[in-house]
Design a protein around this motif. Structure first.
Motif, PDB file in Angstrom:
ATOM      1  N   ALA A 139       0.670  -1.044   0.135  1.00 16.01           N
ATOM      2  CA  ALA A 139       0.351  -0.332  -0.015  1.00 16.01           C
ATOM      3  C   ALA A 139       0.911   0.981   0.293  1.00 16.01           C
ATOM      4  O   ALA A 139       1.326   1.689   0.795  1.00 16.01           O
ATOM      5  CB  ALA A 139      -0.829  -0.145   1.212  1.00 16.01           C
ATOM      6  N   PRO A 140       1.269   2.282  -1.318  1.00 15.96           N
ATOM      7  CA  PRO A 140       1.634   3.051  -1.161  1.00 15.96           C
ATOM      8  C   PRO A 140       1.851   3.843  -0.098  1.00 15.96           C
ATOM      9  O   PRO A 140       0.780   4.551   0.900  1.00 15.96           O
ATOM     10  CB  PRO A 140       1.455   3.451  -2.367  1.00 15.96           C
ATOM     11  N   LEU A 141       2.781   4.621   0.386  1.00 13.92           N
ATOM     12  CA  LEU A 141       2.780   5.764   1.439  1.00 13.92           C
ATOM     13  C   LEU A 141       2.734   7.340   1.435  1.00 13.92           C
ATOM     14  O   LEU A 141       3.952   7.049   0.020  1.00 13.92           O
ATOM     15  CB  LEU A 141       4.044   5.249   2.302  1.00 13.92           C
ATOM     16  N   THR A 142       2.796   7.779   1.800  1.00 11.69           N
ATOM     17  CA  THR A 142       2.690   9.504   2.051  1.00 11.69           C
ATOM     18  C   THR A 142       4.309   9.863   2.083  1.00 11.69           C
ATOM     19  O   THR A 142       4.122  10.059   2.964  1.00 11.69           O
ATOM     20  CB  THR A 142       1.673  10.038   1.640  1.00 11.69           C
ATOM     21  N   PRO A 143       4.371  10.437   1.134  1.00  9.29           N
ATOM     22  CA  PRO A 143       6.115  11.539   1.593  1.00  9.29           C
ATOM     23  C   PRO A 143       5.561  12.260   2.502  1.00  9.29           C
ATOM     24  O   PRO A 143       4.879  13.053   2.608  1.00  9.29           O
ATOM     25  CB  PRO A 143       6.757  11.419   0.592  1.00  9.29           C
ATOM     26  N   PRO A 144       6.489  12.401   2.822  1.00  5.40           N
ATOM     27  CA  PRO A 144       6.102  13.888   4.657  1.00  5.40           C
ATOM     28  C   PRO A 144       6.461  15.114   3.512  1.00  5.40           C
ATOM     29  O   PRO A 144       7.682  15.030   3.046  1.00  5.40           O
ATOM     30  CB  PRO A 144       7.129  13.575   6.125  1.00  5.40           C
ATOM     31  N   THR A 145       6.145  16.280   4.266  1.00  3.88           N
ATOM     32  CA  THR A 145       6.367  17.255   3.626  1.00  3.88           C
ATOM     33  C   THR A 145       7.288  17.957   4.373  1.00  3.88           C
ATOM     34  O   THR A 145       8.494  17.436   5.302  1.00  3.88           O
ATOM     35  CB  THR A 145       5.419  18.804   4.341  1.00  3.88           C
ATOM     36  N   PRO A 146       8.726  18.986   3.815  1.00  4.96           N
ATOM     37  CA  PRO A 146       9.799  19.324   5.225  1.00  4.96           C
ATOM     38  C   PRO A 146       9.949  19.664   6.249  1.00  4.96           C
ATOM     39  O   PRO A 146      10.482  18.782   6.956  1.00  4.96           O
ATOM     40  CB  PRO A 146      10.394  20.026   3.541  1.00  4.96           C
ATOM     41  N   ALA A 147       8.793  20.037   6.406  1.00  2.61           N
ATOM     42  CA  ALA A 147       8.173  20.608   7.698  1.00  2.61           C
ATOM     43  C   ALA A 147       7.677  19.481   8.640  1.00  2.61           C
ATOM     44  O   ALA A 147       8.631  18.953   9.650  1.00  2.61           O
ATOM     45  CB  ALA A 147       7.167  21.809   7.718  1.00  2.61           C
ATOM     46  N   ALA A 148       7.105  18.125   8.061  1.00  8.60           N
ATOM     47  CA  ALA A 148       7.402  17.221   8.834  1.00  8.60           C
ATOM     48  C   ALA A 148       8.002  16.166   9.092  1.00  8.60           C
ATOM     49  O   ALA A 148       8.333  15.948  10.072  1.00  8.60           O
ATOM     50  CB  ALA A 148       5.654  16.540   8.107  1.00  8.60           C
ATOM     51  N   ALA A 149       9.182  16.070   7.895  1.00 11.71           N
ATOM     52  CA  ALA A 149       9.868  15.563   8.113  1.00 11.71           C
ATOM     53  C   ALA A 149      10.978  15.495   9.239  1.00 11.71           C
ATOM     54  O   ALA A 149      11.541  14.945  10.070  1.00 11.71           O
ATOM     55  CB  ALA A 149      11.035  15.633   6.701  1.00 11.71           C
ATOM     56  N   ARG A 150      11.349  17.421   9.445  1.00 13.62           N
ATOM     57  CA  ARG A 150      11.627  17.538  10.318  1.00 13.62           C
ATOM     58  C   ARG A 150      11.685  17.461  11.603  1.00 13.62           C
ATOM     59  O   ARG A 150      12.550  16.895  12.421  1.00 13.62           O
ATOM     60  CB  ARG A 150      12.162  19.586   9.937  1.00 13.62           C
ATOM     61  N   GLU A 151      10.117  17.681  11.534  1.00 13.52           N
ATOM     62  CA  GLU A 151       9.038  17.439  12.763  1.00 13.52           C
ATOM     63  C   GLU A 151      10.070  15.482  13.657  1.00 13.52           C
ATOM     64  O   GLU A 151       9.643  15.639  13.966  1.00 13.52           O
ATOM     65  CB  GLU A 151       7.721  17.388  12.749  1.00 13.52           C
ATOM     66  N   LEU A 152       9.684  15.126  12.573  1.00 12.53           N
ATOM     67  CA  LEU A 152       9.802  12.891  12.682  1.00 12.53           C
ATOM     68  C   LEU A 152      11.442  13.305  12.467  1.00 12.53           C
ATOM     69  O   LEU A 152      11.562  12.402  13.757  1.00 12.53           O
ATOM     70  CB  LEU A 152       9.273  12.756  11.205  1.00 12.53           C
ATOM     71  N   ARG A 153      12.242  13.874  12.370  1.00 15.75           N
ATOM     72  CA  ARG A 153      13.464  13.702  12.541  1.00 15.75           C
ATOM     73  C   ARG A 153      13.823  14.366  14.572  1.00 15.75           C
ATOM     74  O   ARG A 153      14.259  13.422  15.357  1.00 15.75           O
ATOM     75  CB  ARG A 153      14.107  14.659  11.958  1.00 15.75           C
ATOM     76  N   ILE A 154      13.361  15.303  14.517  1.00 16.58           N
ATOM     77  CA  ILE A 154      13.101  15.380  16.001  1.00 16.58           C
ATOM     78  C   ILE A 154      12.175  14.749  16.799  1.00 16.58           C
ATOM     79  O   ILE A 154      13.268  13.990  18.073  1.00 16.58           O
ATOM     80  CB  ILE A 154      12.847  16.738  15.978  1.00 16.58           C
ATOM     81  N   GLU A 155      11.406  13.669  16.763  1.00 16.68           N
ATOM     82  CA  GLU A 155      10.508  12.457  17.407  1.00 16.68           C
ATOM     83  C   GLU A 155      11.872  11.789  17.602  1.00 16.68           C
ATOM     84  O   GLU A 155      11.725  11.730  19.029  1.00 16.68           O
ATOM     85  CB  GLU A 155       9.139  12.466  16.361  1.00 16.68           C
ATOM     86  N   LEU A 156      13.016  10.956  16.830  1.00 16.51           N
ATOM     87  CA  LEU A 156      12.804  10.299  16.297  1.00 16.51           C
ATOM     88  C   LEU A 156      14.583  10.691  16.710  1.00 16.51           C
ATOM     89  O   LEU A 156      15.230   9.520  17.601  1.00 16.51           O
ATOM     90  CB  LEU A 156      13.097   9.651  14.468  1.00 16.51           C
ATOM     91  N   GLY A 157      14.490  11.578  17.370  1.00 18.25           N
ATOM     92  CA  GLY A 157      16.191  11.789  18.028  1.00 18.25           C
ATOM     93  C   GLY A 157      16.856  11.975  16.875  1.00 18.25           C
ATOM     94  O   GLY A 157      18.175  11.014  17.929  1.00 18.25           O
ATOM     95  N   LEU A 158      16.891  12.126  16.229  1.00 18.02           N
ATOM     96  CA  LEU A 158      17.835  12.556  14.798  1.00 18.02           C
ATOM     97  C   LEU A 158      17.949  13.357  14.263  1.00 18.02           C
ATOM     98  O   LEU A 158      17.270  14.759  14.437  1.00 18.02           O
ATOM     99  CB  LEU A 158      17.450  11.356  13.253  1.00 18.02           C
ATOM    100  N   PRO A 159      19.277  14.215  13.739  1.00 16.13           N
ATOM    101  CA  PRO A 159      20.391  15.250  13.774  1.00 16.13           C
ATOM    102  C   PRO A 159      18.953  15.994  12.574  1.00 16.13           C
ATOM    103  O   PRO A 159      18.511  15.015  10.862  1.00 16.13           O
ATOM    104  CB  PRO A 159      21.568  15.258  12.923  1.00 16.13           C
ATOM    105  N   PRO A 160      18.677  17.314  13.078  1.00 21.21           N
ATOM    106  CA  PRO A 160      18.009  17.532  11.704  1.00 21.21           C
ATOM    107  C   PRO A 160      18.714  18.157  10.518  1.00 21.21           C
ATOM    108  O   PRO A 160      17.536  17.947   9.294  1.00 21.21           O
ATOM    109  CB  PRO A 160      17.231  19.211  12.430  1.00 21.21           C
ATOM    110  N   GLU A 161      19.790  18.413  10.418  1.00 20.04           N
ATOM    111  CA  GLU A 161      19.973  18.954   9.394  1.00 20.04           C
ATOM    112  C   GLU A 161      21.616  17.477   8.814  1.00 20.04           C
ATOM    113  O   GLU A 161      21.187  18.243   7.799  1.00 20.04           O
ATOM    114  CB  GLU A 161      21.110  20.042   9.912  1.00 20.04           C
ATOM    115  N   ARG A 162      21.853  16.721   9.493  1.00 21.06           N
ATOM    116  CA  ARG A 162      23.051  16.271   8.584  1.00 21.06           C
ATOM    117  C   ARG A 162      22.305  14.550   8.192  1.00 21.06           C
ATOM    118  O   ARG A 162      21.321  14.184   8.730  1.00 21.06           O
ATOM    119  CB  ARG A 162      23.643  15.914  10.432  1.00 21.06           C
ATOM    120  N   PRO A 163      23.014  14.144   7.579  1.00 22.07           N
ATOM    121  CA  PRO A 163      22.781  13.436   6.401  1.00 22.07           C
ATOM    122  C   PRO A 163      22.548  11.906   7.231  1.00 22.07           C
ATOM    123  O   PRO A 163      23.653  11.626   8.664  1.00 22.07           O
ATOM    124  CB  PRO A 163      23.960  12.356   5.663  1.00 22.07           C
ATOM    125  N   VAL A 164      21.345  11.464   7.289  1.00 21.98           N
ATOM    126  CA  VAL A 164      21.007  10.493   7.804  1.00 21.98           C
ATOM    127  C   VAL A 164      21.298   9.118   6.836  1.00 21.98           C
ATOM    128  O   VAL A 164      19.943   9.625   5.708  1.00 21.98           O
ATOM    129  CB  VAL A 164      19.489  10.876   8.919  1.00 21.98           C
TER     130      VAL A 164
END
Length: 228
Positions: free
Chosen positions: A21-46
């Motif tokens: 079932a295709p997933l929906t890519p998050p917006t850039p703003a949502a992706a940034r919030e997800l990174r913060i939730e996951l404890g990942l660096p907002p700007e650095r490569p993951v």
């Protein structure tokens, strides 16, 4: 290819690809919030490796390629891998020792199995599985197809059936050798435009080739032929 080599006529072989079932890519703003939730660096490569620890050299190659990246980037490699057998713990221990040898302890996270794998895939700059064996996994790992549907660039080893994901430019298939994996990883992380282009092609391939409707239609045609 093995069926044909064994003398089976190509007309008797039906290729029906798996589906998600295709997933929906998050917006850039949502992706940034997800990174913060996951404890990942907002700007650095993951980079996310969601392959196997025990079978194939995928984890080793992902670690070696990560060690070859410029340290100034501060890139983080996440190993999101489910333990399948009792040997998984021993294998993880050996990989942790390899991480120490490579001097990248602070840049690698052994996450294990996670209920938030889709969120992790959605915020990855690269999803990598440069393994030379897909033993104990599907020939077309669904986690890679899910990443592609999220418009994430995906890297696979060309020694496995997963190389078919690269058909139509949907993924990047590379030789399962350190220099090849390192070069491909570096090139993708250096170019945001190339990652975006590969991600968009990946999503289109999934929507056209790995959709549930297409899989169901192919089975229907096969059943009609067999029952005719």
């Amino acid at each position: 290819q093995r069926f044909v080599a064994a003398g089976i006529a190509e007309r008797r072989i039906a290729l029906i690809r798996p589906a998600i079932a295709p997933l929906t890519p998050p917006t850039p703003a949502a992706a940034r919030e997800l990174r913060i939730e996951l404890g990942l660096p907002p700007e650095r490569p993951v980079i996310v490796y969601a392959g196997d620890l025990e079978f194939g050299r995928g984890a080793d190659l992902a670690l070696e390629a990560h060690a070859d990246l410029p340290r100034s980037w501060g890139a983080e490699l996440i190993l999101a891998c489910r333990a399948k057998t009792p040997r998984a713990r021993e294998r993880a221990r050996a990989l942790r020792e390899r991480v120490e040898q490579l001097g990248i302890t602070r840049q690698v996270r052994f996450l294990g199995e996670t209920p938030r794998i889709h969120a992790l895939l959605a915020v990855a700059d690269l999803v990598t599985m440069p393994t030379d064996s897909l033993y104990a996994k599907m020939d077309m790992p669904l986690v890679l197809i899910e990443a592609m549907s999220l418009a994430r660039p995906v890297l696979v080893g060309d020694a496995t059936p997963a190389r078919e994901l690269a058909a139509g430019g949907g993924a990047l298939a590379v030789a399962t050798q350190r220099d090849a994996v390192s070069a491909a990883t570096l090139a993708l992380l250096e170019s945001a435009d190339e990652r975006a282009a590969l991600g968009m092609r990946a999503r289109q391939v999934v929507l056209s080739e790995y959709a549930p409707e297409r899989m169901a239609a192919r089975y229907e045609v096969l059943y009609d032929e067999l029952c005719a």
